[in-house]
Write an enzyme that holds these catalytic residues in place. Structure first.
Site, PDB file in Angstrom:
ATOM      1  N   ARG A  84       0.846  -1.215   0.000  1.00 25.13           N
ATOM      2  CA  ARG A  84       0.000   0.000   0.000  1.00 25.13           C
ATOM      3  C   ARG A  84       0.879   1.262   0.000  1.00 25.13           C
ATOM      4  NH1 ARG A  84      -2.328  -3.738  -0.561  1.00 25.13           N
ATOM      5  NH2 ARG A  84      -4.071  -4.635   0.555  1.00 25.13           N
ATOM      6  N   SER A 123     -10.251  -0.221   5.536  1.00 31.49           N
ATOM      7  CA  SER A 123      -9.373  -0.471   6.698  1.00 31.49           C
ATOM      8  C   SER A 123      -8.825   0.844   7.218  1.00 31.49           C
ATOM      9  CB  SER A 123      -8.209  -1.367   6.290  1.00 31.49           C
ATOM     10  OG  SER A 123      -8.725  -2.570   5.796  1.00 31.49           O
ATOM     11  N   GLU A 153      -4.175   4.110   8.590  1.00 33.05           N
ATOM     12  CA  GLU A 153      -3.729   3.975   7.205  1.00 33.05           C
ATOM     13  C   GLU A 153      -4.339   5.112   6.374  1.00 33.05           C
ATOM     14  OE1 GLU A 153      -4.495   0.036   5.488  1.00 33.05           O
ATOM     15  OE2 GLU A 153      -4.538   0.945   3.495  1.00 33.05           O
TER      16      GLU A 153
HETATM   17  C1  LIG Z   1     -15.293   0.026   1.685  1.00 29.09           C
HETATM   18  C2  LIG Z   1     -13.838   0.224   1.306  1.00 29.09           C
HETATM   19  C3  LIG Z   1     -13.066  -0.885   1.010  1.00 29.09           C
HETATM   20  C4  LIG Z   1     -11.719  -0.733   0.657  1.00 29.09           C
HETATM   21  N1  LIG Z   1     -10.987  -1.846   0.333  1.00 29.09           N
HETATM   22  C5  LIG Z   1      -9.699  -1.713  -0.071  1.00 29.09           C
HETATM   23  C6  LIG Z   1      -8.939  -2.875  -0.456  1.00 29.09           C
HETATM   24  O1  LIG Z   1      -9.435  -4.009  -0.463  1.00 29.09           O
HETATM   25  N2  LIG Z   1      -7.646  -2.685  -0.847  1.00 29.09           N
HETATM   26  C7  LIG Z   1      -7.078  -1.451  -0.891  1.00 29.09           C
HETATM   27  O2  LIG Z   1      -5.902  -1.353  -1.277  1.00 29.09           O
HETATM   28  N3  LIG Z   1      -7.774  -0.335  -0.526  1.00 29.09           N
HETATM   29  C8  LIG Z   1      -9.059  -0.442  -0.128  1.00 29.09           C
HETATM   30  N4  LIG Z   1      -9.780   0.679   0.249  1.00 29.09           N
HETATM   31  C9  LIG Z   1      -9.111   2.004   0.263  1.00 29.09           C
HETATM   32  C10 LIG Z   1      -9.302   2.825  -1.037  1.00 29.09           C
HETATM   33  O3  LIG Z   1     -10.343   2.284  -1.825  1.00 29.09           O
HETATM   34  C11 LIG Z   1      -8.018   2.883  -1.869  1.00 29.09           C
HETATM   35  O4  LIG Z   1      -6.974   3.446  -1.120  1.00 29.09           O
HETATM   36  C12 LIG Z   1      -8.211   3.694  -3.173  1.00 29.09           C
HETATM   37  O5  LIG Z   1      -7.109   3.533  -4.021  1.00 29.09           O
HETATM   38  C13 LIG Z   1      -8.440   5.172  -2.916  1.00 29.09           C
HETATM   39  O6  LIG Z   1      -8.880   5.739  -4.141  1.00 29.09           O
HETATM   40  P1  LIG Z   1      -9.509   7.189  -4.193  1.00 29.09           P
HETATM   41  O7  LIG Z   1      -9.728   7.536  -5.629  1.00 29.09           O
HETATM   42  O8  LIG Z   1     -10.671   7.259  -3.311  1.00 29.09           O
HETATM   43  O9  LIG Z   1      -8.285   8.053  -3.644  1.00 29.09           O
HETATM   44  P2  LIG Z   1      -8.218   9.159  -2.480  1.00 29.09           P
HETATM   45  O10 LIG Z   1      -8.558   8.537  -1.172  1.00 29.09           O
HETATM   46  O11 LIG Z   1      -8.986  10.356  -2.891  1.00 29.09           O
HETATM   47  O12 LIG Z   1      -6.667   9.468  -2.530  1.00 29.09           O
HETATM   48  C14 LIG Z   1      -5.703   8.502  -2.217  1.00 29.09           C
HETATM   49  C15 LIG Z   1      -4.310   9.059  -2.491  1.00 29.09           C
HETATM   50  O13 LIG Z   1      -4.107   9.190  -3.899  1.00 29.09           O
HETATM   51  C16 LIG Z   1      -3.751  10.528  -4.226  1.00 29.09           C
HETATM   52  N5  LIG Z   1      -4.341  10.807  -5.551  1.00 29.09           N
HETATM   53  C17 LIG Z   1      -5.619  10.523  -5.932  1.00 29.09           C
HETATM   54  N6  LIG Z   1      -5.787  10.872  -7.224  1.00 29.09           N
HETATM   55  C18 LIG Z   1      -4.608  11.402  -7.658  1.00 29.09           C
HETATM   56  C19 LIG Z   1      -4.152  11.966  -8.891  1.00 29.09           C
HETATM   57  N7  LIG Z   1      -4.941  12.047  -9.970  1.00 29.09           N
HETATM   58  N8  LIG Z   1      -2.881  12.413  -8.965  1.00 29.09           N
HETATM   59  C20 LIG Z   1      -2.067  12.332  -7.884  1.00 29.09           C
HETATM   60  N9  LIG Z   1      -2.424  11.816  -6.697  1.00 29.09           N
HETATM   61  C21 LIG Z   1      -3.687  11.348  -6.584  1.00 29.09           C
HETATM   62  C22 LIG Z   1      -4.300  11.374  -3.101  1.00 29.09           C
HETATM   63  O14 LIG Z   1      -3.620  12.603  -2.976  1.00 29.09           O
HETATM   64  C23 LIG Z   1      -4.072  10.446  -1.902  1.00 29.09           C
HETATM   65  O15 LIG Z   1      -2.727  10.524  -1.473  1.00 29.09           O
HETATM   66  C24 LIG Z   1     -11.123   0.568   0.606  1.00 29.09           C
HETATM   67  C25 LIG Z   1     -11.923   1.687   0.908  1.00 29.09           C
HETATM   68  C26 LIG Z   1     -13.270   1.521   1.238  1.00 29.09           C
HETATM   69  C27 LIG Z   1     -14.101   2.732   1.512  1.00 29.09           C
END
Ligand SMILES: Cc1cc2nc3c(=O)[nH]c(=O)nc-3n(C[C@H](O)[C@H](O)[C@H](O)COP(=O)(O)OP(=O)(O)OC[C@H]3O[C@@H](n4cnc5c(N)ncnc54)[C@H](O)[C@@H]3O)c2cc1C
Length: 338
Positions: free
Chosen positions: A163, A238, A334
């Protein structure tokens, strides 16, 4: 390009926190991303968001929030029969997985239904059910904020770990990701069904040799059963990282708690599931005010309705304190707390 002032971030965080930002900017093309970089002052607080599914907002953000709305999924067949799939950073990650599965392209199926967008997949190195996206990524394209220049990073240069990537550390707030390219297989290698209860669920359905589609369906069903849907109950998956402890500490704890689950890291370290530690402290399913701990997974903190980010942080702190007092282990979030 979209620019909003005094904008609510409610739609941009899965915890469902109604915080505002001073300015919200959304880019739809690489050229717009370059123009965004010209608008950002070096001393201005910056938050780059995807869907905000790994984010907890503790108040209004006094700066600029930048979001990618770059869409598009393009595929090309390579000489060795693999597929190179290039997706815009604003695409929903699970739409990419669905596209792969529908076309019979293998590799992303175990990452089904992970919330979030393509850009963040390359930041977070998302993973689930024995798969990590770093094993699919071939390159990440981004615009450098300081110069507006387009950069292309190989998987190796992103220094992926659990991660983790350089985008979370020395490259944090230095790049706007525009596209990510993934490599998928067209020739079937054995599917990865060994992790968690995938095999048990396949057996239950009488499926001996699952297709990609059946494996995706099983993973989606398991995830829906175990994890709260952010649209129903706000959460960020998580909330805590699994702590890695020194062998000496681990052995003394194992003596006291012989049933404690653990994963070997190396000779000197062992990883302990934070969910188990939290559960042992009696937190699973509890509610404090408008925040709570999910009843089926102690690692997930939830917004029971109308909670503020501060209330979630207070719950997080109370849990961390209890785990520290009972086990002497420090667990940490996290999720990005802003
Ligand atoms: C119900 C649930 C289940 C989940 N299960 C998992 C799982 O099984 N495995 C897992 O790994 N994660 C899981 N997650 C966590 C989450 O889905 C991941 O971390 C996901 O990649 C976040 O994506 P996001 O678009 O919401 O990013 P955000 O939360 O908005 O951002 C995450 C990071 O990426 C950066 N970022 C986003 N877009 C860009 C861009 N275009 N350019 C530069 N930086 C950028 C942000 O600045 C930040 O540092 C879960 C979350 C939820 C709510």
């Amino acid at each position: 390009m979209r620019i909003e002032k005094n904008y609510s971030l409610l739609k941009h965080n899965t915890f469902g926190i109604d915080a505002k930002c001073h300015r919200f900017v959304e880019y739809e093309t690489v050229e717009e991303a370059q123009r965004v970089t010209e608008m950002l002052a070096a001393d201005e607080p910056l938050l780059i968001v995807g869907e905000g599914s790994n984010l907890l907002l503790t108040g209004d953000f006094q700066g600029t929030v930048v979001h990618s709305a770059i869409k598009g999924i393009e595929s090309a067949l390579t000489a060795n029969g693999d597929i190179l799939l290039k997706a815009g950073s604003g695409e929903t990650w699970d739409d990419v997985v669905a596209c792969c599965v529908e076309n019979g392209w293998q590799g992303a199926e175990n990452l089904s239904l992970i919330p979030g967008e393509v850009g963040a997949s390359a930041v977070q190195n998302i993973g689930a059910y024995g798969a990590e996206v770093k094993d699919l990524i071939t390159e990440v394209e981004a615009v450098e904020i300081a110069t507006g220049r387009i950069s292309t990073f190989s998987r190796e240069s992103c220094a992926y770990g659990y991660r983790d990537s350089k985008f979370k550390h020395e490259w944090k707030n230095h790049y706007l990701i525009t596209h990510v390219t993934y490599r998928l297989r067209t020739v079937g290698a054995p599917l990865n069904v060994a992790y968690g209860n995938i095999q048990a669920e396949l057996d239950k359905r009488g499926i001996a040799e699952p297709t990609l589609k059946q494996l995706r369906e099983v993973i989606i069903a398991i995830r829906r059963e175990k994890l709260p849907d952010p649209k129903v109950e706000g959460n960020a998956g998580s909330f805590f990282m699994n702590p890695v402890v020194d062998r000496e500490v681990f052995e003394s704890l194992q003596h006291q708690y012989p049933d404690m689950p653990h994963y070997n890291i190396d000779e000197a370290h062992e990883k302990v599931p934070a969910g188990w530690l939290i559960d042992q402290c009696g937190w699973k399913g509890r509610t404090v005010g408008r925040a709570g701990v999910h009843a089926k997974q102690a690692l997930v903190l939830v917004n029971r309705g109308g909670a503020t980010g501060e209330e979630i942080v207070q719950l997080c702190n109370a849990i961390c304190q209890d785990v520290k007092s009972k086990f002497g282990i420090l667990i940490s979030p996290e999720v990005n707390i802003i």
